[in-house]
Structures are given as C-alpha cells and as structure tokens.
Design a protein around this motif. Structure first.
Motif, short mmCIF file in Angstrom:
data_model
loop_
_atom_site.label_atom_id
_atom_site.label_comp_id
_atom_site.label_asym_id
_atom_site.label_seq_id
_atom_site.Cartn_x
_atom_site.Cartn_y
_atom_site.Cartn_z
N ASP A 106 -13.05 23.81 -46.63
CA ASP A 106 -13.38 23.50 -45.23
C ASP A 106 -12.13 23.75 -44.39
O ASP A 106 -11.07 23.18 -44.66
N HIS A 169 -11.45 14.11 -43.40
CA HIS A 169 -12.15 13.50 -44.54
C HIS A 169 -11.56 13.98 -45.86
O HIS A 169 -10.98 15.06 -45.93
N HIS A 176 -17.80 15.87 -47.64
CA HIS A 176 -17.18 14.73 -46.98
C HIS A 176 -17.03 13.60 -47.99
O HIS A 176 -18.01 13.00 -48.42
N ALA A 200 -9.21 16.99 -45.74
CA ALA A 200 -9.36 17.93 -44.64
C ALA A 200 -8.83 17.24 -43.39
O ALA A 200 -9.35 16.20 -42.98
N GLU A 202 -8.20 17.56 -39.39
CA GLU A 202 -8.79 18.40 -38.36
C GLU A 202 -8.68 17.81 -36.96
O GLU A 202 -9.62 17.24 -36.44
N GLU A 233 -8.26 23.08 -38.53
CA GLU A 233 -8.46 22.29 -39.75
C GLU A 233 -7.92 23.02 -40.96
O GLU A 233 -8.14 24.23 -41.12
MG MG Z 1 -14.02 19.07 -42.04
#
Ligand code: MG
Ligand code: MG
Length: 251
Positions: A106, A169, A176, A200, A202, A233
């Motif tokens: 991600d 997350h 997630h 992650a 962001e 991110e």
């Molecule tokens: Mg994300």
C-alpha cells in the motif's frame, strides 16, 4: 492485536510493495492533461496483474477500482471515472494497494498535472516531507506517537492542516491491521515499535481546514472548505537497527 512479521514475510511484503511502486511510477508518467482517471486505473490494473499481483482495493467494502484517484480538494478515496479528465494545474493523489502471495502492499503519491501553481507545489513538497519526517522516526524503541508528532511539526508551522478522520495502519496479511497510525500525536506516547512491525504511514495535509466531508458515493472524501489537499504513503518495516521503506529497491 499487533502481528510482527518474520524475515521471509518481510520479503514478500517488499515484493508486494515493489508492484505498488511499479504501478505508481507508470501512473505518474501517464498523468498528463486530457487523460481520464479511468484510463490511469486500467493502466495500473494491467501492471499489477502482469506482475503477478491482484488489486487490493477492488472489491474492498465494494470499492470499484484498482486506484484511488483524488483530484485537488479530494483528500483520499476518489473513484476513477471516465468523466474525470485531468487538466493542467490539477494535483492528483494516486493510492494503490496490491496483494501478492497473501501479503499486502500500500503506497500513495501526489503528482502535478501539467503546469501547477506555486501554492500546490509547496503543499506537495511539505506533504512529502511530512512522510519523510515520520519515516525517520520509525525505529525499535520508538513510539507510534512520534510519527504523528513529526507530521504535525512539519505541517502546522507551514500553515497547513493535518487530517484527523483518516489514519495510517498496520499492514501484512490484511490491508488494514493494528495499530492505527494517526498523523497527529505526542512524542513518547502510544504503542512501542518493535522489529517486525510493518506500518503504512500516510499523511493527508490540507491548505485550509482539515475538516472532511464525504460525497454521496460514500467514498470521495473532500476538504470541507474546498481547498487543496495532498497525500503520500509508504509501507515501512521496523528493523533491528531502524527502518526499511518497502518496495523501493527497483526504483
Ligand atoms: Mg493505507
Ligand atoms: Mg493507500
């Protein structure tokens, strides 16, 4: 519950994130005036599938596309559309998720379309710096609060807003995972970072108010005041001696 990843799991996470960055790089090149966000989405999906991955967002709680494409005052979760053609001066946040061999990647970038005004350029530069500042705080023995504090210390003195409604997350076998990673916080507070934690980060940064409203489609999240927002991110692993940004090896 926070799941720490093994060395071999980290390698799979890294490969998933390499696919994400491959797609983002191609979309960055293709994001020129006249192109629709639907066309960018098709390009990204092709790259993800050719790389052996699957789009992670497509079908996630009913989201219909490979990318979130968020133009100007849209902060995150914009839906690609044939009607949304890029114009010179737009800024476009592109968020991509991939699942590869059971693990998720991600990442997101904000790109300039054609000739972009100085205000938008500055917003993008500061938002990228917010992410980099937060990444520098990722290390064993640090706390999750260190990350949000770093974002706030970069954004707020520059006069910008830090979005509260959406957070980063944990990431791994699910898109997630715990813990949540707010873009605001207090240094030394929050959960302790340990080797094997993958998160992650962001930051979502606004020129004006950080208040959000969501369109009737249930996804498109805009600034309440209609002013610009940017979003970057990275997926980042805590290592024994610091951190590793995942997916950048082939850049
Ligand atoms: Mg994300
Ligand atoms: Mg994302």
């Amino acid at each position: 519950m926070i799941e720490l990843k093994s060395a071999s799991e980290l390698e799979t996470l890294n490969r998933a994130n390499c696919v994400v960055h491959r797609a983002l790089s191609a979309v960055r090149e293709a994001a020129v005036p006249g192109v629709s966000t639907f066309e960018l989405d098709e390009l990204a999906e092709q790259i993800v599938r050719d790389s052996g991955g699957e789009p992670a967002f497509k079908g996630y709680r009913g989201f219909p596309a490979t990318l979130c494409t968020s133009i100007n005052d849209v902060i995150v979760h914009g839906i690609p559309s044939k009607a949304a053609r890029l114009r010179s001066g737009d800024i476009l946040s592109v968020d991509c998720g991939v699942v590869l061999d059971g693990f998720y990647g991600d990442a997101a970038i904000t790109v300039e379309v054609g000739e972009v005004g100085e205000d938008a350029q500055r917003l993008i530069a500061i938002t990228r710096q917010c992410l980099n500042d937060a990444v520098q705080q990722v290390r064993p023995g640090g706390h999750i609060g260190d990350l949000g504090a770093a974002v706030q210390q970069r954004a707020e003195p520059a006069g910008y807003g830090v979005v509260r409604e959406f957070v980063g997350h944990g990431i791994g076998r699910a898109l997630h995972e715990d813990p949540q990673i707010p873009n605001y916080g207090v240094s030394g507070r929050g959960q302790l970072m340990k080797p094997g934690l993958v998160i992650a980060i962001e930051p979502m940064i606004t020129v004006g108010s950080w208040r959000v409203r969501v369109d009737d489609d249930g996804w498109t999240a805009r600034t309440e005041d209609g002013r610009l927002a940017a979003h970057f991110e990275y997926s980042v692993a805590v290592t024994s001696d610091g951190h590793r940004v995942l997916g950048l090896e082939e850049q």
